[in-house]
Design a protein around this motif. Structure first.
Motif, PDB file in Angstrom:
ATOM      1  N   LYS A   1       0.828  -1.208   0.000  1.00  0.00           N
ATOM      2  CA  LYS A   1       0.000   0.000   0.000  1.00  0.00           C
ATOM      3  C   LYS A   1       0.861   1.256   0.000  1.00  0.00           C
ATOM      4  CE  LYS A   1      -2.654   3.322   2.088  1.00  0.00           C
ATOM      5  NZ  LYS A   1      -2.407   4.373   3.083  1.00  0.00           N
ATOM      6  N   LEU A   2       1.889   1.281   0.852  1.00  0.00           N
ATOM      7  CA  LEU A   2       2.734   2.465   0.988  1.00  0.00           C
ATOM      8  C   LEU A   2       3.479   2.764  -0.310  1.00  0.00           C
ATOM      9  CD1 LEU A   2       3.803   4.618   3.032  1.00  0.00           C
ATOM     10  CD2 LEU A   2       5.694   3.047   3.488  1.00  0.00           C
ATOM     11  N   PHE A   3       4.036   1.706  -0.938  1.00  0.00           N
ATOM     12  CA  PHE A   3       4.862   1.895  -2.124  1.00  0.00           C
ATOM     13  C   PHE A   3       4.045   1.976  -3.416  1.00  0.00           C
ATOM     14  CE2 PHE A   3       8.549  -0.600   0.064  1.00  0.00           C
ATOM     15  CZ  PHE A   3       8.680   0.431   0.980  1.00  0.00           C
ATOM     16  N   THR A   4       2.747   1.750  -3.321  1.00  0.00           N
ATOM     17  CA  THR A   4       1.898   1.864  -4.513  1.00  0.00           C
ATOM     18  C   THR A   4       0.967   3.068  -4.368  1.00  0.00           C
ATOM     19  OG1 THR A   4       1.954  -0.563  -4.742  1.00  0.00           O
ATOM     20  CG2 THR A   4       0.363   0.627  -6.092  1.00  0.00           C
ATOM     21  N   VAL A   5       0.035   3.003  -3.442  1.00  0.00           N
ATOM     22  CA  VAL A   5      -0.956   4.073  -3.308  1.00  0.00           C
ATOM     23  C   VAL A   5      -0.313   5.381  -2.845  1.00  0.00           C
ATOM     24  CG1 VAL A   5      -3.107   4.777  -2.199  1.00  0.00           C
ATOM     25  CG2 VAL A   5      -2.752   2.367  -2.794  1.00  0.00           C
ATOM     26  N   ASN A   6       0.459   5.312  -1.750  1.00  0.00           N
ATOM     27  CA  ASN A   6       1.034   6.543  -1.202  1.00  0.00           C
ATOM     28  C   ASN A   6       2.127   7.117  -2.101  1.00  0.00           C
ATOM     29  OD1 ASN A   6       0.361   4.767   1.566  1.00  0.00           O
ATOM     30  ND2 ASN A   6      -0.348   6.864   1.565  1.00  0.00           N
ATOM     31  N   THR A   7       2.953   6.233  -2.660  1.00  0.00           N
ATOM     32  CA  THR A   7       3.967   6.707  -3.605  1.00  0.00           C
ATOM     33  C   THR A   7       3.297   7.362  -4.810  1.00  0.00           C
ATOM     34  OG1 THR A   7       5.464   4.914  -2.949  1.00  0.00           O
ATOM     35  CG2 THR A   7       5.990   6.074  -4.973  1.00  0.00           C
ATOM     36  N   ALA A   8       2.255   6.735  -5.331  1.00  0.00           N
ATOM     37  CA  ALA A   8       1.557   7.288  -6.494  1.00  0.00           C
ATOM     38  C   ALA A   8       0.947   8.650  -6.177  1.00  0.00           C
ATOM     39  CB  ALA A   8       0.465   6.317  -6.954  1.00  0.00           C
ATOM     40  N   HIS A   9       0.285   8.748  -5.046  1.00  0.00           N
ATOM     41  CA  HIS A   9      -0.407   9.984  -4.677  1.00  0.00           C
ATOM     42  C   HIS A   9       0.577  11.148  -4.573  1.00  0.00           C
ATOM     43  CE1 HIS A   9      -4.342  11.181  -2.402  1.00  0.00           C
ATOM     44  NE2 HIS A   9      -4.335  11.551  -3.660  1.00  0.00           N
ATOM     45  N   CYS A  10       1.684  10.932  -3.845  1.00  0.00           N
ATOM     46  CA  CYS A  10       2.637  12.035  -3.681  1.00  0.00           C
ATOM     47  C   CYS A  10       3.371  12.313  -4.988  1.00  0.00           C
ATOM     48  CB  CYS A  10       3.594  11.777  -2.522  1.00  0.00           C
ATOM     49  SG  CYS A  10       4.985  10.694  -2.865  1.00  0.00           S
ATOM     50  N   SER A  11       3.590  11.283  -5.817  1.00  0.00           N
ATOM     51  CA  SER A  11       4.261  11.493  -7.098  1.00  0.00           C
ATOM     52  C   SER A  11       3.448  12.428  -7.985  1.00  0.00           C
ATOM     53  CB  SER A  11       4.479  10.160  -7.820  1.00  0.00           C
ATOM     54  OG  SER A  11       5.359   9.320  -7.098  1.00  0.00           O
ATOM     55  N   VAL A  12       2.150  12.192  -8.042  1.00  0.00           N
ATOM     56  CA  VAL A  12       1.272  13.060  -8.835  1.00  0.00           C
ATOM     57  C   VAL A  12       1.319  14.487  -8.298  1.00  0.00           C
ATOM     58  CG1 VAL A  12      -1.117  13.526  -9.505  1.00  0.00           C
ATOM     59  CG2 VAL A  12      -0.245  11.182  -9.547  1.00  0.00           C
ATOM     60  N   ALA A  13       1.326  14.616  -6.969  1.00  0.00           N
ATOM     61  CA  ALA A  13       1.341  15.947  -6.354  1.00  0.00           C
ATOM     62  C   ALA A  13       2.635  16.696  -6.675  1.00  0.00           C
ATOM     63  CB  ALA A  13       1.162  15.827  -4.845  1.00  0.00           C
ATOM     64  N   TYR A  14       3.778  16.038  -6.506  1.00  0.00           N
ATOM     65  CA  TYR A  14       5.052  16.718  -6.713  1.00  0.00           C
ATOM     66  C   TYR A  14       5.320  16.986  -8.194  1.00  0.00           C
ATOM     67  CZ  TYR A  14       5.862  15.699  -1.792  1.00  0.00           C
ATOM     68  OH  TYR A  14       5.742  15.639  -0.427  1.00  0.00           O
ATOM     69  N   LEU A  15       4.942  16.045  -9.064  1.00  0.00           N
ATOM     70  CA  LEU A  15       5.060  16.292 -10.499  1.00  0.00           C
ATOM     71  C   LEU A  15       4.120  17.412 -10.938  1.00  0.00           C
ATOM     72  CD1 LEU A  15       5.165  12.580 -11.733  1.00  0.00           C
ATOM     73  CD2 LEU A  15       7.048  14.222 -11.953  1.00  0.00           C
ATOM     74  N   GLY A  16       2.918  17.396 -10.382  1.00  0.00           N
ATOM     75  CA  GLY A  16       1.933  18.421 -10.718  1.00  0.00           C
ATOM     76  C   GLY A  16       2.353  19.792 -10.244  1.00  0.00           C
ATOM     77  N   PHE A  17       2.951  19.864  -9.049  1.00  0.00           N
ATOM     78  CA  PHE A  17       3.414  21.149  -8.526  1.00  0.00           C
ATOM     79  C   PHE A  17       4.485  21.735  -9.436  1.00  0.00           C
ATOM     80  CE2 PHE A  17       6.398  23.691  -6.051  1.00  0.00           C
ATOM     81  CZ  PHE A  17       5.537  24.619  -5.484  1.00  0.00           C
ATOM     82  N   ARG A  18       5.384  20.884  -9.908  1.00  0.00           N
ATOM     83  CA  ARG A  18       6.479  21.337 -10.774  1.00  0.00           C
ATOM     84  C   ARG A  18       5.940  21.969 -12.056  1.00  0.00           C
ATOM     85  NH1 ARG A  18      10.466  17.332 -14.043  1.00  0.00           N
ATOM     86  NH2 ARG A  18       8.439  16.898 -14.952  1.00  0.00           N
ATOM     87  N   LYS A  19       4.776  21.474 -12.528  1.00  0.00           N
ATOM     88  CA  LYS A  19       4.223  21.981 -13.791  1.00  0.00           C
ATOM     89  C   LYS A  19       3.095  22.999 -13.577  1.00  0.00           C
ATOM     90  CE  LYS A  19       4.316  19.421 -17.461  1.00  0.00           C
ATOM     91  NZ  LYS A  19       4.090  18.376 -18.497  1.00  0.00           N
TER      92      LYS A  19
END
Length: 384
Positions: A207-225
């Motif tokens: 769960k941590l390495f799939t759901v939580n990693t995915a959620h924060c990845s979208v947030a940090y990638l989205g913030f950059r753009k």
């Protein structure tokens, strides 16, 4: 108290408390006593006497919950101690950082206990082995407590931003998963919606390495753009491609650690991405990205799987991209983001990696992280 023979005290009357753990407990026949410090919310719950749980996209599944009562964790200490002393189960959804503050109340209730059955305590937090952390805190307050059975759990349900003024009603996604480790449980715990397993670690990390990693990845990638919501960000093909690359890497790390079935993990990844793409679960990047110091720490969603890959000779390229984006995350209302920014300005790359992520120079991941920090610092200097 209610008429039910089963009682649960739940710390945290927030959205997860009402819309997930507290709801599942009531569905399982428990009378739930919510303990919280939010006076306005507790007053609303007490006045209304019930609340609704709405399932995003499925109005026909709306349920009303009323088998509960509320206590103020600070103001109703006598009643809370008595409730814990008489309860079957104590659960939490307060955030892992708050566990030290509720430990004294649980210790008092456990010490006042006269029932021969052990009190079952489960911290249902977004953290690895949160119940063990709570057990350590309880030991500081009452080392002699032997009438508690501590069960670690893994919980997963996305709660989107709520409509203004909707409390105590709560909107949640349809998907939910509550996994409970059984090794400290002597008898059967009757919660039909929960899954009981002997070894929780694979489920926590999946769960941590799939759901939580995915959620924060979208947030940090989205913030950059420059996006403001996760939904907007995921509509960007480049971000979607980068997200899938990240989840491919974390799936490899999970395979190395736990020998998960590749087909099952692939299905889990696809389900996770579909959940995040659900427009009804759209969330703000500011909220999802908050507390980057914790998310960049050693046992968390980015560094931990990246370390496993590096140790096995696999370059964690996609995860390093997210690590760099996280270092550049800004939020004026987030003390963690502010602290991270200060550390970046005043330390060498190696010191930053050791201080923020707890990775030492002899580890295979160290040079990867130092390289990312060096690039981020260089860009920060050239921009200032």
């Amino acid at each position: 108290m209610g008429n039910n023979s089963k009682t649960a005290v739940h710390f945290g009357a927030g959205n997860i408390g009402r819309g997930f753990i507290g709801a599942d407990l009531q569905d399982a026949g428990y009378h739930v006593i919510f303990a919280d410090v939010n006076e306005a919310l507790l007053s609303e719950m007490k006045t209304q006497g019930s609340y609704k749980v709405f399932i995003a996209g499925s109005p026909e599944l709306t349920k009303t919950y009323e088998d509960f009562e509320v206590l103020h964790s600070q103001q109703d200490r006598v009643e809370l101690t008595k409730a814990i002393a008489e309860a079957d189960v104590v659960t939490t959804s307060v955030g892992a950082s708050v566990l030290p503050y509720i430990a004294p109340a649980i210790a008092l209730g456990a010490e006042a206990r006269t029932r021969k059955e052990k009190l079952i305590v489960m911290a249902c937090e977004n953290a690895v082995n949160a119940t063990s952390q709570l057990a350590d805190e309880l030991a500081h307050h009452s080392p002699s407590i032997e009438n508690i059975a501590f069960a670690n759990t893994a919980v997963d349900r996305i709660v989107p931003q709520q409509p203004e003024g909707s409390e105590p009603d709560v909107l949640v996604e349809h998907f939910s998963e509550w996994v409970i480790e059984t090794k400290n449980l002597k008898g059967k715990l009757d919660i039909p919606t929960a899954k009981f397993v002997k070894n929780l670690q694979p489920y926590i990390e999946r769960k941590l390495f799939t759901v939580n990693t995915a959620h924060c990845s979208v947030a940090y990638l989205g913030f950059r753009k420059g996006y403001t919501t996760t939904g907007e960000a995921l509509q960007d093909p480049e971000i979607k491609k980068q997200l899938l690359a990240v989840l491919d890497e974390t799936s490899k790390a999970l395979q190395i650690r736990h020998k998960l079935d590749p087909a099952e993990q692939s299905d889990y990844v696809n389900t996770t991405v579909s959940r995040l793409e659900n427009p009804l679960l759209n969330d703000s990047i500011e909220r999802v990205g908050r507390d980057p110091m914790r998310k960049l720490s050693r046992q968390e969603r980015l560094v931990s799987p990246a370390s496993t890959l590096a140790e096995n000779g696999i370059a964690p390229t996609a995860l390093m991209l997210i690590y760099g984006c996280a270092l550049r995350f800004e939020n004026d209302n987030d003390a963690s983001a502010q602290k991270l920014h200060e550390i970046l300005l005043s330390n060498s790359p190696g010191e930053i990696v050791k201080q923020v992520s707890g990775v030492s120079p002899e580890e295979a991941l160290f040079d990867y992280l130092v390289g990312v920090v060096d690039v981020v610092q260089s860009k920060a200097r050239s921009a200032s």
